[in-house]
Write an enzyme that holds these catalytic residues in place. Structure first.
Site, PDB file in Angstrom:
ATOM      1  N   ASN A  73      13.191  21.899  -7.773  1.00  0.00           N
ATOM      2  CA  ASN A  73      12.330  20.957  -7.062  1.00  0.00           C
ATOM      3  C   ASN A  73      11.122  20.553  -7.900  1.00  0.00           C
ATOM      4  OD1 ASN A  73      14.038  21.033  -4.888  1.00  0.00           O
ATOM      5  ND2 ASN A  73      12.753  22.379  -3.639  1.00  0.00           N
ATOM      6  N   ASP A 133      -5.890 -18.558  12.252  1.00  0.00           N
ATOM      7  CA  ASP A 133      -6.681 -19.555  12.958  1.00  0.00           C
ATOM      8  C   ASP A 133      -6.766 -20.789  12.059  1.00  0.00           C
ATOM      9  OD1 ASP A 133      -8.220 -20.773  14.807  1.00  0.00           O
ATOM     10  OD2 ASP A 133     -10.040 -19.638  14.400  1.00  0.00           O
TER      11      ASP A 133
END
Length: 915
Positions: free
Chosen positions: A737, A336
């Site tokens: 992992n 704005d």
């Protein structure tokens, strides 16, 4: 209370309907109404507790996939895998819940900084005639209370004006209109038809607006959920944001791979090797191996660290952690004008005479009017225009005091002008000068001008207004002095104007001599210009969505250095001319919005439509707003931003809260004293930088871990068909992992390269799939080449007789290739041009330069490589089914790694433009 037409209930009727009077309510009546109507608070979202935020963390797609894999692993009896996954899910949910909980605490601190009292007239009992003004919390206001209004007050509830003295109220937070609105008690328009229901209501004040000038009293007509704001701005369900769309896209890619992998493994082993369900644990392990277990932790840590840095250093509060990624991905920012690019206050441009030439004397007469109106009319403070005039005339202040003030007729919202009656220096007491300024059409109507000249002046004023300037007309007239007998006896005393004030009325203001115009432009926000240039340098396009006149908005953009082509300024009428969204109007609006820089005369709905169209066009769109009228657009944008001093409901709707122009409220959980905070738009640049840094680290982590995991899965599936035994045991998959996950946590602490911050960081699922497929195939080729190396280095006719040796060789190669991928596929200062601070001093000791280059990812990759080499040689090897490798294997593996690194760099150059 709903609005009615101007010819609706009178002030007396309103007081009667509310069972109150000008003296206000008694304490007993107020308590009874408070129990009946409830506190004067707007409906807000209930504060979410930390445990509930923790549980909601499971809704994250990545976390949900990992949680489901943990359940599958538990069902298969793989308790080691289940334990690891459970810990990672808990850590991810805890990090996200903690970050958002801290942001909520900071927002609570902001709310505590906002004044929450109002001046109310209350009587102790019905027998007390005189009410006493009291400061009460606004949540204790009830319908029927009489409140006093003064400059700077925020209207605490919907109210009707009972009395006013030059009262002006800015309703920009509600309507987006920056010009103050005059307020006065209800009057019946004489000789006019009743106004339509949607016409302005000068006798009504709405919650959320604020007093800019003057004073008055008003009776509260509605509170809490019954106010105009609460009735017209209900919260709406927000669409999926950029991060959500990217995460869902990548999550579904992983889910499809994971759902397909176990059945393929089982069918292939059953068809070629005659194995049955005994391979099911291996199939589940392969699916787990494809999953980036560390992803929720890495993503949450990256975002939480970036949010904490912004709060501590720049006073920016990130209320929703994924919004930080959306800031980094943002390529269009809609703002704005009022309060963002401009300071919501005017500044004098210049004074012009009737011919359009510069005329400082016009500004001088306007300053005389402003000075003596303020002095004689007993105004608490000048309005915004008078304040700008007096600021511009400050060097000429001595000249203003040489006049003698006689009387003042303050600004009348109906007549739209103000009059000061003064005695000019040296003119004596026999001549009084009327100095009038006000709206152009009202002042010109009172001037003695030919019709042609009046029309010419109107046309000139219209041209200036089209250029984005606001105008006041200035006129004067000399009149014979009107001295009362009391005034003649006291003429030797300073002129207070009290005796003379009654002698002058609005009927005396006529047959004026036109002096000229004073033009005003919006005062620019000091940081707006540099901030807009910084955003443009980062590839963020700024678009202005405002309710102001097109010329006003375009002029502000030009003054800020934002290039605006003539065809790049559109109005709400251009939006309304397009077909509705369901009739392909959204695509047309998206194309119009792509070409347009300024949309003027916008309502809240227009702003939301433009933002939605830009998102539909593929842009990651942010919206910066501070008023109630910005709520629809804030709810529609990918990332909603609001300053600290926005209205509370806009602040509550924002994902990111920026510091106010003067100060900021740091996160109370941060103990270090924050540095000086940037303000408004300037803080967005810091937030975008932090978002891109977090996004770049997340994208780098995904690129490396998914390609490595995919390559490993492809290699394991191929090896499972070629080998007479499982290529890797479930325990080995879990150990691999764990090592890789621990090393990859370093990505959350890596500092991205400057090149990674120059453009939006977007995770595009389809492009990402192509990228990880390319790197994954290369990784699988390296794994398959390792099979050949093992066949040459291992004893036996085929090289596959020693199962533990094969498992050890592949375990070592997997971790080494993953370490290489971490080093070569990252985007950090170690692989980019170093900044001046790190490259200028060649005389620094080598040890110091080495420490500078050792980034977290470098250290993580080195630790991963060490684990791959050492674990088979340590006592951990035998329990995991691994053994020591021959020296020939290491020599051949080095050759494979060199070829892999060369191919990796070549492929990286090809995918340079990918996320």
């Amino acid at each position: 209370m709903p609005e009615g037409p101007v010819s609706g209930p009178t002030t007396l009727q309103v007081l009667r309907s509310l069972e109150t009077g000008p003296r206000g309510l008694t304490e007993e009546e107020a308590d009874a109404r408070l129990a009946r109507h409830g506190p004067n608070v707007l409906p807000t979202r209930r504060r979410v507790s930390w445990p509930l935020r923790f549980v909601r963390g499971l809704r994250d797609p990545f976390t949900a996939v990992l949680f489901c894999l943990g359940l599958v692993s538990a069902g298969m009896g793989a308790w080691g895998t289940t334990s690891v996954i459970t810990v990672l899910v808990a850590v991810s949910c805890a990090l996200r819940a903690t970050g958002e909980h801290r942001a909520d605490r900071a927002m609570t601190a902001l709310r505590d900084l906002v004044p929450t009292t109002a001046t109310v007239l209350r009587r102790p009992s019905a027998t007390d005639e005189r009410p006493s003004p009291r400061e009460l919390p606004v949540d204790e206001l009830v319908p029927g209370d009489v409140i006093r209004l003064a400059p700077g007050d925020v209207i605490p509830a919907d109210a009707q004006v009972l009395g006013a003295t030059a009262l002006s109220v800015t309703e920009a937070p509600l309507t987006g209109e920056s010009s103050p609105t005059g307020k006065h008690p209800w009057t019946t328009p004489k000789g006019r038809d009743p106004a339509p229901a949607d016409s302005p209501r000068p006798h009504l004040c709405y919650q959320g607006s604020s007093v800019t000038a003057g004073s008055g009293t008003a009776v509260v007509t509605a509170t809490g959920r019954h106010t105009r704001f609460a009735a017209t701005h209900t919260p709406r369900r927000r669409p999926a944001r950029a991060f959500d769309r990217s995460v869902h896209g990548i999550s579904w890619i992983l889910i499809r791979f994971m759902l397909l992998t176990p059945p393929l493994v089982l069918m292939a082993d059953a068809a070629l090797r005659g194995r049955g369900l005994e391979t099911l644990p291996f199939a589940v392990a392969v699916a787990v191996g494809l999953t980036p277990e560390m992803l929720p932790v890495v993503v949450t840590t990256c975002l939480a660290r970036g949010a904490a840095h912004l709060s501590r250093t720049h006073g920016v509060i990130v209320r929703r952690l994924p919004a930080l990624h959306d800031l980094g991905a943002m390529d269009v920012l809609c703002v704005d004008k009022t309060g963002t690019l401009t300071q919501d206050r005017p500044r004098v441009d210049r004074g012009l005479d009737a011919a359009g030439r510069d005329a400082p004397e016009v500004l001088h007469w306007a300053a005389v009017n402003a000075w003596w109106t303020l002095q004689l009319a007993d105004l608490p403070a000048p309005d915004a225009l008078d304040e700008a005039i007096l600021a511009a005339a400050a060097p000429d202040e001595d000249a203003l005091t040489r006049y003698d003030g006689v009387a003042a007729l303050p600004f009348d919202p109906v007549r739209r002008l103000a009059t000061a009656v003064v005695t000019r220096p040296g003119a004596g007491l026999g001549v009084h000068t009327l100095v009038v300024k006000g709206a152009v059409e009202n002042v010109l109507e009172l001037c003695a001008l030919p019709d042609e000249e009046r029309a010419r002046l109107h046309a000139r004023a219209a041209r200036h207004a089209a250029e984005g300037l606001r105008l006041l007309a200035v006129a004067t007239a000399d009149r014979p002095a009107r001295l009362t007998r009391h005034a003649l006896r006291t003429s030797h005393t300073p002129h207070t104007g009290h005796a003379r004030h009654a002698a002058w009325t609005p009927a005396d203001v006529h047959t004026l001599t036109f002096r000229g115009f004073v033009t005003f432009s919006d005062a620019l926000a000091p940081a707006a210009g540099p901030a807009l240039r910084a955003l443009a340098d980062r590839g963020v396009t700024v678009k202005i969505l405002t309710g102001d006149h097109p010329g006003t908005a375009a002029r502000a953009c030009r003054d800020l250095g934002l290039p605006v082509a003539p065809d790049a300024v559109r109005t709400a009428a251009d939006i309304d001319a397009l077909p509705p969204a369901e009739l392909a109007g959204l695509a047309e609006l998206a194309e119009l919005a792509h070409r347009t820089t300024v949309f003027a005369d916008c309502t809240p709905d227009h702003k939301a439509r433009v933002v939605a169209a830009l998102r539909a066009h593929g842009h990651t769109t942010g919206f910066l707003g501070d008023g109630v009228n910005d709520l629809p657009a804030l709810h529609t944008a990918d990332v909603a931003l609001a300053p600290h001093d926005a209205v509370p409901v806009a602040r509550e709707a924002a994902d990111v809260v920026l510091p106010s122009p003067t100060n900021h409220a740091p996160d109370p959980a941060d103990t270090p004293a924050p540095r000086a905070a940037a303000n408004g738009l300037a803080a967005i640049d810091h937030a975008v930088t932090a978002g891109r840094g977090s996004g770049a680290n997340i994208a780098t982590y995904l690129r490396i871990t998914l390609s490595s995991n995919l390559g490993n899965v492809m290699a394991m599936l191929t090896a499972g068909l070629l080998l007479p035994f499982l290529p890797m045991l479930p325990a080995q998959v879990l150990a691999q992992n764990l090592c890789f996950d621990a090393a990859q946590l370093a990505f959350a602490y890596e500092r991205p390269a400057a090149t990674a911050l120059r453009r939006p960081t977007t995770l595009r699922p389809r492009a990402f799939l192509r990228l990880i497929t390319g790197f994954g195939v290369l990784n699988a080729v390296a794994d398959l080449a390792t099979f050949a190396v093992l066949a040459l280095a291992a004893p036996g006719p085929t090289g596959t007789e020693d199962e533990s040796l094969f498992h050890s060789g592949w375990f070592t190669e997997n971790l080494l290739t993953q370490a290489l991928a971490m080093l070569l596929l990252r985007t950090t200062y170690a692989t980019a041009t170093r900044p001046k601070a790190t490259r200028a001093k060649a005389s620094r000791p080598k040890a110091t330069r080495a420490r500078t280059a050792a980034t977290p990812v470098t250290r993580g990759a080195m630790a991963l490589a060490a684990a791959g080499i050492l674990i088979p040689l340590t006592p951990l090897g035998p329990p995991l089914g691994m053994t020591a490798l021959p020296l020939l294997y290491y020599a051949l593996l080095a050759l494979v790694l060199i070829l892999y690194a060369t191919a990796l760099l070549t492929l990286r150059a090809r995918f340079a433009d990918q996320p």
